[in-house]
Design an enzyme around this catalytic site. Structure first.
Site, PDB file in Angstrom:
ATOM      1  N   SER A 132       0.842  -1.191   0.000  1.00  0.00           N
ATOM      2  CA  SER A 132       0.000   0.000   0.000  1.00  0.00           C
ATOM      3  C   SER A 132       0.879   1.243   0.000  1.00  0.00           C
ATOM      4  O   SER A 132       1.996   1.224   0.521  1.00  0.00           O
ATOM      5  CB  SER A 132      -0.890   0.025   1.239  1.00  0.00           C
ATOM      6  OG  SER A 132      -0.111   0.251   2.399  1.00  0.00           O
ATOM      7  N   ASP A 133       0.381   2.317  -0.598  1.00  0.00           N
ATOM      8  CA  ASP A 133       1.012   3.603  -0.351  1.00  0.00           C
ATOM      9  C   ASP A 133       0.840   3.867   1.142  1.00  0.00           C
ATOM     10  O   ASP A 133       0.044   3.213   1.812  1.00  0.00           O
ATOM     11  CB  ASP A 133       0.379   4.707  -1.215  1.00  0.00           C
ATOM     12  CG  ASP A 133       1.317   5.905  -1.370  1.00  0.00           C
ATOM     13  OD1 ASP A 133       2.253   6.056  -0.554  1.00  0.00           O
ATOM     14  OD2 ASP A 133       1.113   6.710  -2.303  1.00  0.00           O
ATOM     15  N   TRP A 134       1.604   4.832   1.661  1.00  0.00           N
ATOM     16  CA  TRP A 134       1.657   5.016   3.121  1.00  0.00           C
ATOM     17  C   TRP A 134       0.288   5.440   3.659  1.00  0.00           C
ATOM     18  O   TRP A 134      -0.203   6.503   3.333  1.00  0.00           O
ATOM     19  CB  TRP A 134       2.761   6.006   3.456  1.00  0.00           C
ATOM     20  CG  TRP A 134       4.106   5.349   3.672  1.00  0.00           C
ATOM     21  CD1 TRP A 134       4.970   5.628   4.689  1.00  0.00           C
ATOM     22  CD2 TRP A 134       4.726   4.311   2.897  1.00  0.00           C
ATOM     23  NE1 TRP A 134       6.085   4.810   4.591  1.00  0.00           N
ATOM     24  CE2 TRP A 134       5.962   3.992   3.517  1.00  0.00           C
ATOM     25  CE3 TRP A 134       4.373   3.568   1.768  1.00  0.00           C
ATOM     26  CZ2 TRP A 134       6.835   3.016   3.033  1.00  0.00           C
ATOM     27  CZ3 TRP A 134       5.231   2.595   1.280  1.00  0.00           C
ATOM     28  CH2 TRP A 134       6.433   2.329   1.918  1.00  0.00           C
ATOM     29  N   ALA A 191      -2.528   4.047   2.800  1.00  0.00           N
ATOM     30  CA  ALA A 191      -3.558   3.983   1.749  1.00  0.00           C
ATOM     31  C   ALA A 191      -4.469   2.778   1.929  1.00  0.00           C
ATOM     32  O   ALA A 191      -5.361   2.552   1.129  1.00  0.00           O
ATOM     33  CB  ALA A 191      -2.904   3.932   0.371  1.00  0.00           C
TER      34      ALA A 191
END
Ligand SMILES: *[C@@H]1O[C@H](CO)[C@@H](O)[C@H](O)[C@H]1NC(C)=O
Ligand SMILES: *[C@@H]1O[C@H](CO)[C@@H](O)[C@H](O)[C@H]1NC(C)=O
Ligand SMILES: *[C@@H]1O[C@H](CO)[C@@H](O)[C@H](O)[C@H]1NC(C)=O
Ligand SMILES: *[C@@H]1O[C@H](CO)[C@@H](O)[C@H](O)[C@H]1NC(C)=O
Ligand SMILES: *[C@@H]1O[C@H](CO)[C@@H](O)[C@H](O)[C@H]1NC(C)=O
Length: 564
Positions: free
Chosen positions: A282-284, A286
């Site tokens: 995941s993006d941070w 997200a």
């Protein structure tokens, strides 16, 4: 007197004039990744010995803490000192190292002030796109990989390869694809190959259709399959074909569902149709669903339940008890992918340290005269000379006795975090003229301003430089009268989490350029006629990609490119 004006955007002029030495040694890879099949065989033999807690270690990041105010109200998050931006716990018993991942677009992120000056501040990824050269991007990526390895990291959170849609996009400067899927595909492959030839994981991002910062956590990018496959997916397909280790899913929703819990995007498109065999992280922060493993996600980053603060949603996996509630099939599937990607890159033997014991590695000075020279030659290569009216360039003593260097940007200093820590002052978000803002920002140490660089180079050619380093039109016109050639240094910057307010350069310099150009022979430049010839960030939470393929130069009805 005939006045001749050269307009150069940004601070790269000094490298244009200082002729760049081209570096032509062949690239010798330090590391050759295993085949995916071999990596999966190795992964299987480790997986067989793993307890639930070991698996949990790979599925979520560590290293970030919740920050509380004096009333113990959570107010944000803090990265622990001397940890990387993304970390997983090592499973030493089974020889599985920690993941030590760091941002990315401007070089090894100078997260703490004590890192400033120890890494190279590279040209932006968009500048690299403007080299139109896979060979140059690969050379950059090899050097980047060496700096990451020198810092004890084993993965780089790049390349960012969105094909631009919104001209004002705050992160456009970070995107290696520019506006073109074919260019993006060629350069993404070069980046992945270069970084991974140093035994460092590359992470392609942000999957998918993450085109504006406005409402980036909330909006849904609604795109049809034809547009997605023809315009936005090719760089990702190319990164996968080049063996990229991981893909980062994005903050936005895609066709109504958060990208990181979107089975169509993660499972059907990326893993099945595109044949991606690495892992999806995941993006941070997200992550939006505690059943995401079953939906196709493999790793929750950075793994701390910040969503408790911002979204009141639970994290993917926080305990082995929760892990036990996920289906064993999806848990093992995710762990197998992460292990395979790590083993394929040989991280079990090459990883230098695990936080918190990486301080000595992080402190190392990994920049070098060679890397600075490469950064300089890449910047020079990225400059696009649209027209050389009357053969004005290159400047020489025989035609030019005096240059007027005009514009505030000519003496711009790099932003200096001043010992306070980047989190203390928000300026890192906006960046400066030397490095764009946000997670990809690298504080530039030892900056030679454009004026200083031009002075030094002009002196060698016996040319005088006069300069009012301001944007005052009267002062500029007066200086221009005394010069054979006028160089306007103009700039702008942008950063993560906000789109640009407009397409203008800073401090009214567009007007200054127009005034100077009106006073003499023009040099022609190409630029969008107006803002309305571009796609603007939408404030709607449902963003329909109704223009299909017709963005940028593909817009046949547009007067997009004009002679100014
Ligand atoms: C997932 O979240 C739902 C509510 O959002 C909750 O009922 C459920 O217990 C959670 N599952 C796990 C495994 O934490
Ligand atoms: C790191 O090395 C470079 C090149 O050798 C040097 O110019 C720079 O000053 C060094 N940085 C620090 C912080 O000592
Ligand atoms: C933040 O940075 C700006 C620009 O460099 C500076 O003017 C300001 O004083 C800084 N503020 C703090 C609190 O450090
Ligand atoms: C986007 O498309 C949907 C479905 O066709 C439609 O309901 C919605 O009104 C559109 N949104 C905008 C902002 O145009
Ligand atoms: C295409 O150009 C027309 C005319 O300039 C403009 O109105 C339209 O917004 C542009 N479309 C896109 C997708 O940029």
């Amino acid at each position: 007197m005939r006045m001749r004006v050269v307009v150069v955007v940004g601070s790269l002029l000094l490298v244009a004039i200082a002729s760049a030495e081209s570096q032509s040694e062949p690239v010798v890879p330090s590391y050759r990744p295993l085949s995916w099949d071999a990596a999966y065989t190795k992964a299987e033999s480790i997986l067989a010995w793993m307890e639930p807690g070991d698996k949990n270690s790979l599925l979520r990041g560590i290293g970030w803490d919740i920050k509380f105010d004096k009333n113990m109200i959570p107010v944000g998050v803090d990265l622990r000192k001397d940890w990387y931006v993304g970390n997983t716990q090592a499973v030493s018993r089974l020889g599985v190292p920690s993941l030590n991942l760091q941002d990315a677009s401007g070089g090894f992120r100078t997260y703490w002030n004590d890192l400033v000056g120890t890494v190279t501040c590279w040209p932006s990824q968009l500048a690299l796109a403007a080299t139109w050269s896979p060979a140059s991007v690969q050379k950059f990526a090899v050097a980047l990989g060496k700096e990451f390895a020198g810092k004890g990291a084993n993965g780089v959170l790049g390349p960012a390869i969105e094909v631009h849609r919104v001209a004002r996009g705050g992160r456009n400067f970070e995107y290696l694809s520019g506006e073109d899927p074919y260019l993006g595909a060629r350069l993404a492959a070069a980046y992945v190959t270069g970084v991974q030839s140093e035994g460092i994981l590359a992470v392609a991002k942000h999957w998918a259709v993450n085109h504006q910062e406005t409402n980036r956590m909330l909006e849904s990018s609604n795109v049809d399959e034809k547009t997605a496959w023809e315009l936005y997916y090719p760089p990702f397909q190319a990164a996968i074909d080049a063996g990229v280790s991981a893909v980062m899913c994005s903050y936005n929703k895609v066709n109504g569902q958060h990208s990181c819990s979107n089975p169509h995007q993660l499972q059907a498109v990326l893993k099945e149709k595109m044949g991606f065999r690495g892992f999806i992280q995941s993006d941070w922060w997200a992550l939006h669903d505690n059943q995401s493993l079953a939906l196709g996600l493999d790793q929750d980053m950075p793994g701390w339940p910040v969503e408790k603060i911002y979204y009141s949603e639970p994290s993917l996996i926080r305990s082995t008890v929760q892990l036990a509630q996920e289906t064993p099939h999806s848990v093992d599937g995710a762990v197998r992918r992460i292990l395979a990607a790590m083993l394929r890159m040989g991280l079990e033997t090459s990883t230098k340290c695990a936080p918190p014991h990486c301080q000595a590695w992080l402190q190392r000075n990994v920049t070098s005269a060679e890397h600075v020279a490469l950064a300089r030659s890449l910047a020079a290569e990225s400059i696009v000379l649209l027209k050389n009216a009357g053969g004005l360039l290159p400047l020489s003593h025989s035609t030019t006795r005096t240059i007027a260097v005009i514009g505030k940007a000519a003496t711009a200093e790099a932003w200096n975090p001043d010992g306070a820590g980047q989190g203390v002052n928000d300026s890192w978000r906006f960046g400066d003229y030397y490095s764009g803002g946000g997670s990809g920002h690298v504080v530039a140490a030892n900056v030679v301003t454009p004026l200083e660089g031009l002075r030094r180079r002009a002196a060698l050619a016996g040319i005088d430089v006069i300069s009012p380093p301001s944007n005052d039109v009267a002062e500029a016109l007066a200086a221009a009268q005394r010069a054979d050639v006028v160089i306007v240094v103009a700039a702008t910057t942008s950063g993560e989490s906000e789109d640009r307010p407009d397409l203008s350069l800073d401090d009214g310099v567009d007007d200054l350029i127009a005034a100077l150009a009106a006073g003499g022979t023009r040099n022609k430049v190409m630029m969008p006629a107006t803002l309305s010839d571009t796609i603007e960030p939408s404030t709607s939470l449902e963003i329909n990609y109704t223009e299909g393929l017709a963005t940028s130069y593909r817009n046949r009805t547009s007067s997009m490119l004009i002679d100014a």
